[in-house]
Design an enzyme around this catalytic site. Structure first.
Site, mmCIF file in Angstrom:
data_model
loop_
_atom_site.group_PDB
_atom_site.id
_atom_site.type_symbol
_atom_site.label_atom_id
_atom_site.label_comp_id
_atom_site.label_asym_id
_atom_site.label_seq_id
_atom_site.Cartn_x
_atom_site.Cartn_y
_atom_site.Cartn_z
ATOM 1 N N THR A 316 -0.758 -0.386 -4.738
ATOM 2 C CA THR A 316 -0.517 -0.029 -3.332
ATOM 3 C C THR A 316 -0.960 -1.157 -2.404
ATOM 4 O O THR A 316 -1.662 -2.084 -2.805
ATOM 5 C CB THR A 316 -1.287 1.248 -2.945
ATOM 6 O OG1 THR A 316 -2.692 0.958 -2.937
ATOM 7 C CG2 THR A 316 -1.017 2.385 -3.911
ATOM 8 N N CYS A 317 -0.576 -1.041 -1.147
ATOM 9 C CA CYS A 317 -0.878 -2.090 -0.167
ATOM 10 C C CYS A 317 -2.265 -1.928 0.441
ATOM 11 O O CYS A 317 -2.610 -2.621 1.393
ATOM 12 C CB CYS A 317 0.171 -2.092 0.928
ATOM 13 S SG CYS A 317 1.788 -2.486 0.279
ATOM 14 N N ASP A 318 -3.068 -1.012 -0.088
ATOM 15 C CA ASP A 318 -4.408 -0.795 0.449
ATOM 16 C C ASP A 318 -5.435 -1.620 -0.331
ATOM 17 O O ASP A 318 -5.404 -1.667 -1.562
ATOM 18 C CB ASP A 318 -4.748 0.699 0.329
ATOM 19 C CG ASP A 318 -6.050 1.026 1.027
ATOM 20 O OD1 ASP A 318 -6.708 0.104 1.528
ATOM 21 O OD2 ASP A 318 -6.408 2.222 1.058
ATOM 22 N N ASN A 355 1.772 5.799 -0.655
ATOM 23 C CA ASN A 355 2.507 4.542 -0.473
ATOM 24 C C ASN A 355 3.852 4.545 -1.230
ATOM 25 O O ASN A 355 4.440 3.502 -1.466
ATOM 26 C CB ASN A 355 1.633 3.374 -0.965
ATOM 27 C CG ASN A 355 1.864 2.056 -0.241
ATOM 28 O OD1 ASN A 355 1.242 1.055 -0.566
ATOM 29 N ND2 ASN A 355 2.724 2.021 0.744
#
Ligand SMILES: *Cc1c(COP(=O)(O)O)cnc(C)c1O
Length: 366
Positions: A316-318, A355
């Protein structure tokens, strides 16, 4: 599951996938059953409520520990009779109690007076276990932080329930999850003994002692084999509790060992001298147990050779979605497979599709 076997399975099923070994699941159930003779096992659905697991345990004749309407729905769709269930959530809404009663649940749990009052309208339809707290701060997951009445106050609450006209069937406790010391159960049973003596003197008929879950499994470090772990518990039960129905609520020890995760590296980047690898499964997926359950899963890779300081991150982009920092790994290629064992408990159960990454699929093998 070994690497070569997972490699073959991945050719058919892709990644990320949780492979559920049916034989391993049956073996865990039977091993615990044999290690705790005479104890009725209520599998704690919370640890992994996959319908595949429910149906296999159903065929083993397991009983089930449920906490919510959602878990009841899962058992209903599997056609499992409420006679094989207990409801163990200490805090419920009136609507939750009614939903469980409509299904046919007869045993509920309470750990405080307000909760006892909620049962009054239904007192002829149900029996209560009083949940005692057993502190276990050294344990991976201390399940008495949030619930349970102090041992010294448990007898008062039982008497209160009895005064209210409720039927107290017994005492329950949870000694802490991934609890590596059988002596924690003995400590709790010592309190139960004392309470049972008091109850008998007052004519309150305690029939059930519920020793909860908590039984440990092998992750990075190994634990005692179940037969050995349970020996002191059995000895204590045989000495002092032969006239009681003993039940348990195992979750992790049954669901944990049976699932293996296959994930692949979908990208890599050399950043400030450290190799970052991005897996197709992360903290918001099956590795949610790293976050919530504090578990560390054994990993197998197919590569060898000189090792480099590396990071394994989720997809994910986190930024929080990082699984391992400062680990030393051989140089990995995009598309490489990584295999993680002991991934059945508190993994897919708490995974999300954050996401836009769907939860890993589950495939039954063996
Ligand atoms: C979580 C839980 C269990 C299962 O615990 P494990 O440590 O997974 O065996 C059993 N009973 C209750 C009430 C729980 O909350």
């Amino acid at each position: 599951m070994d690497f070569a076997k997972v490699q073959d399975l991945v050719k058919i099923h892709g990644t990320p996938t949780l492979f559920l070994s049916e034989s391993r699941l049956r073996e865990s159930y039977r091993t615990l059953k044999a290690a705790l003779p005479g104890v009725v096992l209520y599998y704690a659905l919370k640890s992994n409520a996959s319908p595949e697991i429910v149906s296999i345990l159903d065929s083993e004749d397991s009983s089930f520990d449920i906490c919510t309407n959602g878990e009841i729905e899962i058992l209903k769709s599997a056609n499992i009779s409420a006679d094989r269930t207990i409801h163990t959530h200490p805090i419920k809404r009136d609507s939750d109690i009614r939903f469980a009663l409509d299904y046919g649940v007869k045993i509920f749990v309470a750990d405080n007076e307000d909760e006892l009052l909620k049962f009054l309208p239904y007192k002829d339809k149900l029996k209560i276990l009083i949940r005692m707290s057993i502190q276990n701060p050294g344990c991976l997951v201390n399940l008495s932080h949030k619930f349970g009445v102090a041992p010294e106050r448990t007898w008062d609450l039982i008497r209160k329930a009895d005064d209210l006209g409720l039927s107290v069937a017994g005492i329950s406790f949870h000694a802490g999850s991934q609890n590596e010391s059988p002596m924690k159960y003995i400590e709790a049973l010592e309190y139960c003994r004392d309470i049972c003596t008091k109850a008998a003197l007052r004519g309150i008929d305690i029939q059930i002692i519920d020793i909860g879950g908590g039984f440990p499994i092998n992750y990075i470090t190994s634990v005692l084999p179940m037969a050995k772990f349970c020996r002191p518990i059995n000895e204590y039960l045989e000495r002092y509790f032969t006239n009681y129905t003993i039940i348990a609520e195992p979750g992790r020890v049954i669901s944990g060992p049976c699932m293996t995760l296959a994930a692949k590296i979908m990208g890599r980047s050399l950043r400030n001298g450290v190799w970052w690898y991005y897996l197709d499964e992360g903290l918001y997926g099956s590795f949610s147990g790293k976050m919530y359950d504090h578990a560390d899963y054994p990993m197998i890779s197919g590569r060898s050779g000189r090792r480099h300081n590396s990071v394994l991150a989720g997809p994910t982009c986190d930024s929080i979605d990082v699984l391992y920092e400062n680990i030393s790994l051989p140089l990995m290629e995009i598309g490489d497979l990584l295999v993680f064992n002991s991934m059945g408990a508190y993994t897919t159960a708490s995974a999300s599709n954050f996401n836009g990454f769907p939860k890993a699929k589950i495939v039954v093998v063996d």
